[in-house]
Design a protein around this motif. Structure first.
Motif, PDB file in Angstrom:
ATOM      1  N   HIS A   1       5.731  -3.808  -8.609  1.00 60.34           N
ATOM      2  CA  HIS A   1       4.283  -3.705  -8.758  1.00 60.34           C
ATOM      3  C   HIS A   1       3.721  -2.405  -8.233  1.00 60.34           C
ATOM      4  CE1 HIS A   1       3.715  -7.780 -10.205  1.00 60.34           C
ATOM      5  NE2 HIS A   1       4.676  -8.119  -9.366  1.00 60.34           N
TER       6      HIS A   1
ATOM      7  N   LYS B   1       3.455   1.268  -8.435  1.00 58.74           N
ATOM      8  CA  LYS B   1       3.800   2.406  -9.272  1.00 58.74           C
ATOM      9  C   LYS B   1       2.868   3.570  -8.912  1.00 58.74           C
ATOM     10  CE  LYS B   1       3.417  -0.977 -12.922  1.00 58.74           C
ATOM     11  NZ  LYS B   1       2.727  -2.047 -12.172  1.00 58.74           N
ATOM     12  N   ALA B   2       3.336   4.736  -9.244  1.00 58.60           N
ATOM     13  CA  ALA B   2       2.526   5.924  -8.997  1.00 58.60           C
ATOM     14  C   ALA B   2       1.315   5.904  -9.924  1.00 58.60           C
ATOM     15  CB  ALA B   2       3.341   7.179  -9.243  1.00 58.60           C
ATOM     16  N   THR B   3       0.133   6.119  -9.362  1.00 56.96           N
ATOM     17  CA  THR B   3      -1.064   6.170 -10.196  1.00 56.96           C
ATOM     18  C   THR B   3      -1.217   7.576 -10.756  1.00 56.96           C
ATOM     19  OG1 THR B   3      -2.362   6.602  -8.215  1.00 56.96           O
ATOM     20  CG2 THR B   3      -2.286   4.336  -8.999  1.00 56.96           C
ATOM     21  N   VAL B   4      -1.555   7.641 -12.007  1.00 55.65           N
ATOM     22  CA  VAL B   4      -1.719   8.934 -12.659  1.00 55.65           C
ATOM     23  C   VAL B   4      -3.041   9.539 -12.202  1.00 55.65           C
ATOM     24  CG1 VAL B   4      -1.888  10.114 -14.885  1.00 55.65           C
ATOM     25  CG2 VAL B   4      -0.413   8.118 -14.644  1.00 55.65           C
TER      26      VAL B   4
ATOM     27  N   ASN C   1      -6.417  11.418 -12.257  1.00 54.19           N
ATOM     28  CA  ASN C   1      -7.331  11.714 -13.359  1.00 54.19           C
ATOM     29  C   ASN C   1      -7.768  13.173 -13.248  1.00 54.19           C
ATOM     30  OD1 ASN C   1      -8.935  11.292 -15.580  1.00 54.19           O
ATOM     31  ND2 ASN C   1     -10.665  10.533 -14.384  1.00 54.19           N
TER      32      ASN C   1
END
Ligand SMILES: [Zn+2]
Length: 63
Positions: A19, A21-24, A26
């Motif tokens: 669950h 994960k690296a957030t992209v 913005n």
């Protein structure tokens, strides 16, 4: 504090980690200097945010 009785199995450990994960980030282009910066942040390159200079950036050339 309650201590866990058993070491989690590799499966349970990995299921939990599935669950996070690296957030992209913005990334947007700075309207002032056209650097790519995260949105809703003062530009680290020129110090501009919301159409005005919020912080003074000391111009130093690297190298
Ligand atoms: Zn900028």
């Amino acid at each position: 504090m309650g201590a866990p009785k058993k070491k989690p199995t590799r499966m349970k450990r990995d299921q939990r980690r599935a669950h996070f994960k690296a957030t992209v980030p913005n990334l947007i282009e700075c309207p002032h200097c056209h650097e790519l910066i995260p949105s809703h942040t003062v530009c680290p390159n020129c110090g501009w945010y919301g159409g005005e200079e919020k912080i003074k950036i000391e111009k130093e050339e690297k190298g």
